[in-house]
Design a protein around this motif. Structure first.
Motif, PDB file in Angstrom:
ATOM      1  N   ASP A 136       0.449  -1.219   0.007  1.00 21.30           N
ATOM      2  CA  ASP A 136      -0.212   0.458  -0.032  1.00 21.30           C
ATOM      3  C   ASP A 136       1.021   0.890   0.334  1.00 21.30           C
ATOM      4  O   ASP A 136       2.035   1.479   1.462  1.00 21.30           O
ATOM      5  CB  ASP A 136      -0.804  -0.104   1.099  1.00 21.30           C
ATOM      6  N   ASP A 137       1.234   2.329  -1.631  1.00 16.24           N
ATOM      7  CA  ASP A 137       1.499   3.504  -1.125  1.00 16.24           C
ATOM      8  C   ASP A 137       2.001   3.850   0.245  1.00 16.24           C
ATOM      9  O   ASP A 137       2.897   4.761   0.449  1.00 16.24           O
ATOM     10  CB  ASP A 137       1.538   4.159  -2.099  1.00 16.24           C
ATOM     11  N   HIS A 138       0.760   4.491   0.891  1.00 11.96           N
ATOM     12  CA  HIS A 138       0.587   4.727   1.752  1.00 11.96           C
ATOM     13  C   HIS A 138       0.415   4.231   3.354  1.00 11.96           C
ATOM     14  O   HIS A 138       0.123   4.835   3.929  1.00 11.96           O
ATOM     15  CB  HIS A 138      -0.361   5.754   1.392  1.00 11.96           C
ATOM     16  N   ALA A 139       1.428   2.985   3.274  1.00 13.95           N
ATOM     17  CA  ALA A 139       1.361   2.019   4.675  1.00 13.95           C
ATOM     18  C   ALA A 139       1.788   2.562   5.319  1.00 13.95           C
ATOM     19  O   ALA A 139       1.145   2.918   6.500  1.00 13.95           O
ATOM     20  CB  ALA A 139       1.649   0.836   4.227  1.00 13.95           C
ATOM     21  N   LYS A 164      10.188  16.843   1.567  1.00 20.89           N
ATOM     22  CA  LYS A 164       9.326  16.889   2.663  1.00 20.89           C
ATOM     23  C   LYS A 164       9.502  16.883   4.292  1.00 20.89           C
ATOM     24  O   LYS A 164       9.395  17.710   5.033  1.00 20.89           O
ATOM     25  CB  LYS A 164       7.341  15.900   2.725  1.00 20.89           C
ATOM     26  N   SER A 165      10.442  16.388   4.472  1.00 13.59           N
ATOM     27  CA  SER A 165      11.097  15.762   5.732  1.00 13.59           C
ATOM     28  C   SER A 165      11.893  17.191   5.619  1.00 13.59           C
ATOM     29  O   SER A 165      12.617  18.055   7.451  1.00 13.59           O
ATOM     30  CB  SER A 165      11.601  14.621   6.065  1.00 13.59           C
ATOM     31  N   ALA A 166      12.863  17.599   4.739  1.00 17.37           N
ATOM     32  CA  ALA A 166      13.740  18.809   4.912  1.00 17.37           C
ATOM     33  C   ALA A 166      13.298  19.644   4.799  1.00 17.37           C
ATOM     34  O   ALA A 166      13.719  20.980   5.453  1.00 17.37           O
ATOM     35  CB  ALA A 166      14.311  18.831   3.003  1.00 17.37           C
ATOM     36  N   LEU A 167      11.959  19.819   4.605  1.00 15.42           N
ATOM     37  CA  LEU A 167      11.379  21.508   5.134  1.00 15.42           C
ATOM     38  C   LEU A 167      10.982  21.101   6.579  1.00 15.42           C
ATOM     39  O   LEU A 167      11.478  23.064   7.166  1.00 15.42           O
ATOM     40  CB  LEU A 167       9.780  21.350   4.375  1.00 15.42           C
ATOM     41  N   LEU A 228      11.359   9.305   1.366  1.00 16.06           N
ATOM     42  CA  LEU A 228      11.570   9.244  -0.174  1.00 16.06           C
ATOM     43  C   LEU A 228      10.751   8.723  -1.275  1.00 16.06           C
ATOM     44  O   LEU A 228       9.819   9.091  -1.333  1.00 16.06           O
ATOM     45  CB  LEU A 228      12.496   9.238  -1.153  1.00 16.06           C
ATOM     46  N   ALA A 229      10.374   7.365  -0.717  1.00 10.57           N
ATOM     47  CA  ALA A 229       9.753   6.372  -1.119  1.00 10.57           C
ATOM     48  C   ALA A 229       8.450   6.711  -0.220  1.00 10.57           C
ATOM     49  O   ALA A 229       7.240   6.846  -1.274  1.00 10.57           O
ATOM     50  CB  ALA A 229      10.448   4.876  -1.021  1.00 10.57           C
ATOM     51  N   ARG A 230       8.319   6.492   1.342  1.00  6.78           N
ATOM     52  CA  ARG A 230       7.076   6.734   1.846  1.00  6.78           C
ATOM     53  C   ARG A 230       6.165   8.151   0.766  1.00  6.78           C
ATOM     54  O   ARG A 230       5.012   8.555   0.940  1.00  6.78           O
ATOM     55  CB  ARG A 230       7.192   6.983   3.091  1.00  6.78           C
ATOM     56  N   ASP A 231       6.735   9.018   0.751  1.00  5.48           N
ATOM     57  CA  ASP A 231       6.673  10.106   0.610  1.00  5.48           C
ATOM     58  C   ASP A 231       5.914  10.463  -0.903  1.00  5.48           C
ATOM     59  O   ASP A 231       5.216  11.188  -1.287  1.00  5.48           O
ATOM     60  CB  ASP A 231       7.462  11.258   1.199  1.00  5.48           C
TER      61      ASP A 231
END
Length: 326
Positions: A136-139, A164-167, A228-231
């Protein structure tokens, strides 16, 4: 398969050699607010936000991979004289607790963990989810870790690889500068706004372009691309673990080669600061090609000379991902 597998296992030791650097980059300034950073992405973001108001010293030398690096005595001296010490946390710099204990007793430096506030990934939970459930891409979007983020072993520290985390990291750096050096708050806020816009634009590019690719599975040399994969809706499979010297077993290699063939994966990704021998051997065994996916843990001397930075390297990552996954 047997000959190729033996070759892979013989390469493990040579692929996972230690990187050691001689000295940090920069010296303490008597005229500016001094900030010491633990490795490249934090250094770049701090330079961007601090501008001419700060003197930034990066501990990790050019061309050195951060996972197996340890500070030198001069690094302790410089940090003791600084106003801020910014490190990633989440277990990346296992040396930090002892390093802080070694600082001069009269030092006023404030240590800040810039990954604070990011929903950290537990790699063991991630692995078990992939093994026990359909993808699931958003698991993992809602995974959180509530501990203090120091050296937990299974916690993925590679937060900065996702825009997203870098922000979050950039905002933490800005807040730290404003608190420690309020005299230059206006400049910090303005330059942070510029950096934030750059990161938001990069995030938009990753979101839009990776949503269009047909393939979602990537095979990488070490497990540096979880955020990166999760986001951005991808799944990573790594030859090595969270640290690039985490050795794979023969069973791991066989399993990966089978996965590559079954999923129609066309590229094995490797990175510049870690030996590419395992990635190339696996690619040869599976009959596919290799390509760079950079975890932006530091710059090579060539990249430094070419004027590369976090944004140019992440743009290259995006283009290589599109090539591999379309």
């Amino acid at each position: 398969m047997t000959v190729a597998l033996c070759s892979i296992m013989m390469l493990i030791v040579s692929a996972c050699g230690s990187n050691s650097g001689s000295s940090s980059q920069g010296k303490i300034s008597e005229d500016k607010f001094n900030v010491v950073t633990s490795f490249y992405p934090i250094y770049e973001f701090t330079k961007a936000i601090g501008g001419d108001d700060v003197n930034v010293i990066n501990l990790l030398p050019t061309g050195v991979e951060p996972h197996d690096w340890t500070p030198r005595s001069q690094d302790i001296v410089n940090t003791s004289k600084a106003g801020l010490f910014l490190y990633n946390g989440a277990g990346l710099e296992a040396w930090v607790p002892n390093f802080l204990k070694g600082l001069d007793k009269d030092s006023n430096v404030k240590a800040v963990e810039v990954s604070a506030g990011i929903h950290l990934i537990d790699s063991e939970e991630e692995e078990h989810t992939h093994e026990g459930e359909e993808h699931d891409d958003h698991a993992h979007e809602n995974e959180q870790h509530e501990d203090d983020g120091h050296n937990h072993g299974s916690i993925d520290p590679h937060t900065w690889v996702s825009p997203k985390s870098a922000l979050v990291m950039a905002e933490n750096i800005k807040n730290s500068l404003v608190e420690a050096d309020p005299e230059h708050k206006t400049g910090y806020e303005e330059r942070y706004g510029e950096l934030k816009q750059q990161l938001e634009d990069l995030d938009t590019k990753f979101t839009e372009q990776l949503s269009k690719v047909s393939q979602k599975e990537i095979v990488v040399s070490h497990q540096a691309f979880g955020y990166l994969a999760r986001d951005y809706g991808l799944t990573q499979h790594s030859i090595m673990g969270l640290s690039p010297d985490a050795e794979p077993t023969g069973q791991d290699i066989v399993k990966l080669a089978k996965l590559v063939k079954e999923e129609g994966i066309r590229y094995i990704f490797f990175e510049e600061l870690v030996s590419d021998k395992l990635a190339k051997t696996l690619a040869s065994e599976a009959g596919v090609e290799t390509m760079v996916l950079n975890p932006v843990e530091g710059l090579t001397k060539e990249q430094l000379e070419n004027g590369d930075n976090y944004f140019t390297l992440m743009e290259k990552n995006l283009q290589n991902l599109i090539t591999a996954l379309q």
